[in-house]
Design a protein around this motif. Structure first.
Motif, PDB file in Angstrom:
ATOM      1  N   ASN A 196      -1.456   5.600 -19.979  1.00  0.00           N
ATOM      2  CA  ASN A 196      -1.735   6.835 -19.255  1.00  0.00           C
ATOM      3  C   ASN A 196      -2.792   7.648 -20.011  1.00  0.00           C
ATOM      4  O   ASN A 196      -3.319   7.213 -21.024  1.00  0.00           O
ATOM      5  CB  ASN A 196      -0.455   7.648 -19.018  1.00  0.00           C
TER       6      ASN A 196
ATOM      7  N   THR B 226       3.154  10.378  -9.789  1.00  0.00           N
ATOM      8  CA  THR B 226       2.359  10.711 -10.981  1.00  0.00           C
ATOM      9  C   THR B 226       1.859  12.150 -10.896  1.00  0.00           C
ATOM     10  O   THR B 226       1.947  12.906 -11.871  1.00  0.00           O
ATOM     11  CB  THR B 226       1.174   9.740 -11.130  1.00  0.00           C
ATOM     12  N   ILE B 227       1.359  12.533  -9.737  1.00  0.00           N
ATOM     13  CA  ILE B 227       0.867  13.900  -9.541  1.00  0.00           C
ATOM     14  C   ILE B 227       2.006  14.907  -9.709  1.00  0.00           C
ATOM     15  O   ILE B 227       1.863  15.922 -10.403  1.00  0.00           O
ATOM     16  CB  ILE B 227       0.218  14.063  -8.148  1.00  0.00           C
TER      17      ILE B 227
ATOM     18  N   ILE C  47       2.126   1.799  -3.543  1.00  0.00           N
ATOM     19  CA  ILE C  47       1.048   2.318  -4.382  1.00  0.00           C
ATOM     20  C   ILE C  47       0.846   3.808  -4.114  1.00  0.00           C
ATOM     21  O   ILE C  47       0.676   4.605  -5.035  1.00  0.00           O
ATOM     22  CB  ILE C  47      -0.252   1.524  -4.147  1.00  0.00           C
ATOM     23  N   HIS C  48       0.883   4.194  -2.849  1.00  0.00           N
ATOM     24  CA  HIS C  48       0.736   5.601  -2.472  1.00  0.00           C
ATOM     25  C   HIS C  48       1.809   6.459  -3.142  1.00  0.00           C
ATOM     26  O   HIS C  48       1.518   7.513  -3.717  1.00  0.00           O
ATOM     27  CB  HIS C  48       0.817   5.732  -0.954  1.00  0.00           C
ATOM     28  N   HIS C  49       3.051   6.005  -3.088  1.00  0.00           N
ATOM     29  CA  HIS C  49       4.138   6.801  -3.663  1.00  0.00           C
ATOM     30  C   HIS C  49       4.090   6.823  -5.192  1.00  0.00           C
ATOM     31  O   HIS C  49       4.501   7.806  -5.803  1.00  0.00           O
ATOM     32  CB  HIS C  49       5.497   6.321  -3.159  1.00  0.00           C
ATOM     33  N   ARG C  50       3.588   5.778  -5.820  1.00  0.00           N
ATOM     34  CA  ARG C  50       3.416   5.813  -7.276  1.00  0.00           C
ATOM     35  C   ARG C  50       2.417   6.899  -7.659  1.00  0.00           C
ATOM     36  O   ARG C  50       2.643   7.657  -8.597  1.00  0.00           O
ATOM     37  CB  ARG C  50       2.922   4.465  -7.796  1.00  0.00           C
ATOM     38  N   GLY C  51       1.326   6.975  -6.930  1.00  0.00           N
ATOM     39  CA  GLY C  51       0.347   8.022  -7.186  1.00  0.00           C
ATOM     40  C   GLY C  51       0.912   9.400  -6.927  1.00  0.00           C
ATOM     41  O   GLY C  51       0.672  10.347  -7.682  1.00  0.00           O
ATOM     42  N   GLN C  52       1.673   9.519  -5.869  1.00  0.00           N
ATOM     43  CA  GLN C  52       2.297  10.791  -5.517  1.00  0.00           C
ATOM     44  C   GLN C  52       3.247  11.254  -6.635  1.00  0.00           C
ATOM     45  O   GLN C  52       3.246  12.419  -7.026  1.00  0.00           O
ATOM     46  CB  GLN C  52       3.049  10.609  -4.209  1.00  0.00           C
TER      47      GLN C  52
ATOM     48  N   TYR D 121      -0.190   1.489 -14.430  1.00  0.00           N
ATOM     49  CA  TYR D 121      -1.098   0.350 -14.378  1.00  0.00           C
ATOM     50  C   TYR D 121      -1.796   0.142 -15.715  1.00  0.00           C
ATOM     51  O   TYR D 121      -2.876  -0.404 -15.778  1.00  0.00           O
ATOM     52  CB  TYR D 121      -2.142   0.543 -13.287  1.00  0.00           C
TER      53      TYR D 121
ATOM     54  N   ARG E  25       0.826  -1.204   0.000  1.00  0.00           N
ATOM     55  CA  ARG E  25       0.000   0.000   0.000  1.00  0.00           C
ATOM     56  C   ARG E  25       0.861   1.255   0.000  1.00  0.00           C
ATOM     57  O   ARG E  25       0.533   2.259  -0.632  1.00  0.00           O
ATOM     58  CB  ARG E  25      -0.940  -0.011   1.206  1.00  0.00           C
TER      59      ARG E  25
END
Length: 61
Positions: free
Chosen positions: A46, A29-30, A22-27, A43, A19
């Motif tokens: 894009n 991306t932003i 996953i959090h850092h991947r989203g971070q 995933y 988890r």
């Protein structure tokens, strides 16, 4: 080891690191998008790749 301890150990050793990743991947991306760059498809395709595929599909009909 009791069932509750096993569940807590499993949560800590398996679920939390996943988890967290996953959090850092989203971070990231932003942050990449805020920098004006194209974010990689983590995933799947894009946003830009999806738009290009839809446009190519629409012109092939």
């Amino acid at each position: 080891m009791t069932n509750t301890r096993y569940k807590m150990l499993r949560l800590f050793l398996i679920k939390y690191p996943k988890r967290h990743q996953i959090h850092h991947r989203g971070q990231m991306t932003i942050l990449i998008r805020q920098a004006g760059l194209t974010a990689p498809g983590i995933y799947g395709p894009n946003e830009e790749e999806t738009a290009a595929m839809r446009a190519a599909h629409a012109t092939n009909k």
